[in-house]
Design an enzyme around this catalytic site. Structure first.
Site, short mmCIF file in Angstrom:
data_model
loop_
_atom_site.label_atom_id
_atom_site.label_comp_id
_atom_site.label_asym_id
_atom_site.label_seq_id
_atom_site.Cartn_x
_atom_site.Cartn_y
_atom_site.Cartn_z
N LEU A 88 0.82 -1.21 0.00
CA LEU A 88 0.00 0.00 0.00
C LEU A 88 0.86 1.27 0.00
O LEU A 88 0.58 2.23 0.71
CB LEU A 88 -0.96 0.01 1.20
CG LEU A 88 -2.00 -1.12 1.24
CD1 LEU A 88 -2.82 -1.04 2.51
CD2 LEU A 88 -2.90 -1.08 0.02
N CYS A 89 1.93 1.25 -0.81
CA CYS A 89 2.80 2.43 -0.90
C CYS A 89 3.11 2.75 -2.36
O CYS A 89 4.25 3.11 -2.69
CB CYS A 89 4.08 2.23 -0.09
SG CYS A 89 4.91 0.65 -0.32
N GLY A 90 2.12 2.58 -3.21
CA GLY A 90 2.27 2.94 -4.61
C GLY A 90 3.30 2.09 -5.33
O GLY A 90 3.36 0.87 -5.13
N PHE A 92 6.47 2.15 -4.93
CA PHE A 92 7.71 2.14 -4.15
C PHE A 92 8.49 0.83 -4.33
O PHE A 92 9.67 0.82 -4.69
CB PHE A 92 7.38 2.37 -2.67
CG PHE A 92 8.55 2.23 -1.74
CD1 PHE A 92 9.43 3.28 -1.55
CD2 PHE A 92 8.77 1.05 -1.06
CE1 PHE A 92 10.51 3.15 -0.70
CE2 PHE A 92 9.85 0.91 -0.20
CZ PHE A 92 10.72 1.96 -0.02
#
Length: 286
Positions: A88-90, A92
């Site tokens: 849930l961090c794009g 990354f």
């Protein structure tokens, strides 16, 4: 058009998701401040250590670095992939994984192993590449001493000849919305060339310059790895905060659209009921 009950259920679902993403955004924002302060405070030290090493090395012979600078024929390469333990961090983690695979393709025909720091990188890369080790637990207690232990292990692998080259792939923190993929050579140490080398002054070194350089090199390697992990840690929270901010905005927009659809459907249903009542009344009059 979906019935009113289905629309109400979707509104409830989207609202719950929005609350979760909003909470995750605030948590990441709080963690980002601490991580950003840590990497910002560390960078001047790391840069000064590198500058000191450059100043000393520039006045010595090329072989002063000993085992740390030994150039061998590249047969076995170790790529250190620094990702996160959570998603849930794009993009990354995806960006690091793509770069690691790109490095593996660059060394086609040679043995390329991965040293994973982060569960996400380990879980995906082990499907296509050989993961020699996984140190995802380092994020549970991210201290210089714990990272130094990993750096010592990597250095030993290079000196023993287990690997001929070791590289770092990680996200460098620029700001909350921007992370830059970096690929750095960890070992062997690249020839040190600097236009900023200071030659002014006559200094007496105790112990000798050679001993000082050989003492600084392991310290510099540990600092380089610690800085990369710290950079990645700050980048992770920045990327997650940005991703959750966008997710919250999208959920808000979707919820508003669903509410508008619900109100239109409800209004249409009420209008139909009124028409049916009026039609029935007219029929009775007739």
């Amino acid at each position: 058009m979906a019935n009113l009950k289905e629309i109400r259920n979707r509104i409830t679902s989207v609202s719950s998701t929005m609350q979760i993403t909003s909470a995750m955004k605030m948590v990441s924002a709080a963690k980002l401040k601490k991580a950003q302060d840590a990497i910002t405070a560390m960078r001047p030290y790391a840069e000064k250590l590198t500058e000191l090493l450059q100043n000393l090395s520039s006045t010595l012979d090329g072989d002063t670095g000993g085992e740390f600078t030994k150039q061998r024929e590249i047969k076995k390469v170790l790529v250190i992939a620094i990702t996160s333990n959570r998603g849930l961090c794009g993009a990354f983690n995806t960006n690091v994984i793509k770069e690691v695979k790109s490095r593996a393709e660059l060394y086609a025909g040679k043995q390329v192993d991965v040293f994973a720091i982060g569960k996400k990188g380990n879980d995906i890369l082990k499907k296509t590449l050989t993961v020699a080790d996984n140190q995802s637990g380092i994020f549970d207690n991210l201290t210089f001493d714990n990272v130094a232990t990993i750096a010592d292990s990597l250095t030993a692998k290079f000196i023993s000849g287990e690997y001929d080259k070791i590289e770092l792939v990680y996200n460098q923190f620029k700001n909350a919305a921007t992370q830059i993929i970096q690929t750095e050579q960890f070992l062997p140490l690249a020839p040190i060339v600097s236009d900023k080398v200071s030659t002014a002054g006559d200094y007496i070194f105790e112990p000798s310059k050679e001993e000082i350089v050989l003492t600084l090199i392991p310290k510099s390697l540990k600092t380089q790895l610690y800085k990369a992990i710290r950079d990645s840690f700050a980048s992770e929270h920045g990327a997650r905060m940005t991703a959750m901010h966008k997710a919250t905005d999208n959920a808000t927009e979707l919820r508003d659209q669903l509410k508008l659809t619900y109100n239109k459907a409800r209004q249409a249903a009420i209008t139909n009921e009124i028409l049916e009542i009026v039609g029935g009344a007219e029929a009775l009059k007739g």
